[in-house]
Design an enzyme around this catalytic site. Sequence first.
Site, PDB file in Angstrom:
ATOM      1  NE  ARG A   1      14.371  53.509  88.620  1.00  0.00           N
ATOM      2  CZ  ARG A   1      14.750  53.524  89.904  1.00  0.00           C
ATOM      3  NH1 ARG A   1      15.920  53.431  90.343  1.00  0.00           N
ATOM      4  NH2 ARG A   1      13.796  53.712  90.953  1.00  0.00           N
TER       5      ARG A   1
ATOM      6  NE  ARG B   1      13.683  49.347  93.031  1.00  0.00           N
ATOM      7  CZ  ARG B   1      12.502  49.947  92.380  1.00  0.00           C
ATOM      8  NH1 ARG B   1      11.525  50.155  93.177  1.00  0.00           N
ATOM      9  NH2 ARG B   1      12.648  50.357  91.405  1.00  0.00           N
TER      10      ARG B   1
ATOM     11  NE  ARG C   1       6.936  53.702  85.011  1.00  0.00           N
ATOM     12  CZ  ARG C   1       7.321  53.072  86.237  1.00  0.00           C
ATOM     13  NH1 ARG C   1       6.761  51.792  86.334  1.00  0.00           N
ATOM     14  NH2 ARG C   1       7.801  53.640  87.149  1.00  0.00           N
TER      15      ARG C   1
HETATM   16  P1  ADP Z   1      10.348  53.175  89.746  1.00  0.00           P
HETATM   17  O1  ADP Z   1       9.080  54.099  89.582  1.00  0.00           O
HETATM   18  O2  ADP Z   1      10.684  53.571  91.082  1.00  0.00           O
HETATM   19  O3  ADP Z   1      11.162  53.401  88.860  1.00  0.00           O
HETATM   20  P2  ADP Z   1       8.991  50.847  89.515  1.00  0.00           P
HETATM   21  O4  ADP Z   1       9.212  49.625  90.552  1.00  0.00           O
HETATM   22  O5  ADP Z   1       7.604  51.081  89.372  1.00  0.00           O
HETATM   23  O6  ADP Z   1      10.035  51.828  90.084  1.00  0.00           O
HETATM   24  O7  ADP Z   1       9.478  50.121  88.107  1.00  0.00           O
HETATM   25  C1  ADP Z   1      10.925  49.564  88.072  1.00  0.00           C
HETATM   26  C2  ADP Z   1      11.076  49.103  86.652  1.00  0.00           C
HETATM   27  O8  ADP Z   1      10.226  48.166  86.070  1.00  0.00           O
HETATM   28  C3  ADP Z   1      11.021  50.357  85.530  1.00  0.00           C
HETATM   29  O9  ADP Z   1      12.496  50.985  85.735  1.00  0.00           O
HETATM   30  C4  ADP Z   1      10.739  49.515  84.264  1.00  0.00           C
HETATM   31  O10 ADP Z   1      12.151  48.977  83.795  1.00  0.00           O
HETATM   32  C5  ADP Z   1       9.933  48.645  84.694  1.00  0.00           C
HETATM   33  N1  ADP Z   1       8.433  48.851  84.543  1.00  0.00           N
HETATM   34  C6  ADP Z   1       7.531  49.262  85.448  1.00  0.00           C
HETATM   35  N2  ADP Z   1       6.542  49.519  84.758  1.00  0.00           N
HETATM   36  C7  ADP Z   1       6.563  49.696  83.561  1.00  0.00           C
HETATM   37  C8  ADP Z   1       5.770  50.042  82.545  1.00  0.00           C
HETATM   38  N3  ADP Z   1       4.496  50.342  82.652  1.00  0.00           N
HETATM   39  N4  ADP Z   1       6.314  50.167  81.283  1.00  0.00           N
HETATM   40  C9  ADP Z   1       7.483  49.603  81.056  1.00  0.00           C
HETATM   41  N5  ADP Z   1       8.663  49.150  82.002  1.00  0.00           N
HETATM   42  C10 ADP Z   1       7.952  49.162  83.514  1.00  0.00           C
END
Ligand code: ADP
Length: 186
Positions: free
Chosen positions: A139, A128, A83
């Site tokens: 986000r 959530r 990300r």
């Molecule tokens: P969404 O894509 O719907 O925001 P996710 O379930 O994929 O939700 O992720 C939820 C949270 O987990 C993110 O908002 C972040 O805080 C954390 N997160 C997930 N993947 C990463 C990543 N690759 N790097 C940093 N934080 C992450």
Amino acid sequence: MGPPGAGKGTQAKVVADHFGVPAISTGDIFRANVSEGTELGVKAKRYMDAGEYVPDDVTNLMVRNRIDEKDAEPGFLLDGYPRTLAQVEELDGMIKHTGHQLDAVLVLTVDDEELVQRLLERAKTEGRADDTEEVIRRRQEVYSEQTEPLIGVYRDRGILVEVDGMGEVDEVTKRIFDALDVVPQS
Ligand code: ADP
């Protein structure tokens, strides 16, 4: 890849099943750690609740350990990673070490308006902690600032596959499979 609410998690499972590989969702792993109250969960929670990314060092180590597990030996699908540009580099290093290569980077595109509606709907059913309107907005901002630039990186590498994520789940799945067929397997 795709903004929050694009349908990554839903589609990731179907695609991973099709290829017989695990779908590795960083968001799910973080949430599991939060509910189990592990040290990692405690570290991650305050970032997640605020809609911020968990720091790269924490996230990278977690993914490294996960893809070293036996079930990921034949391959894996990552949902929600990388990300950030730093995570892209880190992933390159990790897969060099395991002998894998990235076959495709799939991006789901969905209108902003539809995204907010989906997330607010999900908030009602799943509850959530990060699906409140304020955190959803944050986000989205974090996604456009830190993650959208990755699309260009993977486009330049020739492995980007963009799929329209609007419409019914099954329709989107069909588009994904159609699009993946045209990715040359080398
Ligand atoms: P969404 O894509 O719907 O925001 P996710 O379930 O994929 O939700 O992720 C939820 C949270 O987990 C993110 O908002 C972040 O805080 C954390 N997160 C997930 N993947 C990463 C990543 N690759 N790097 C940093 N934080 C992450």
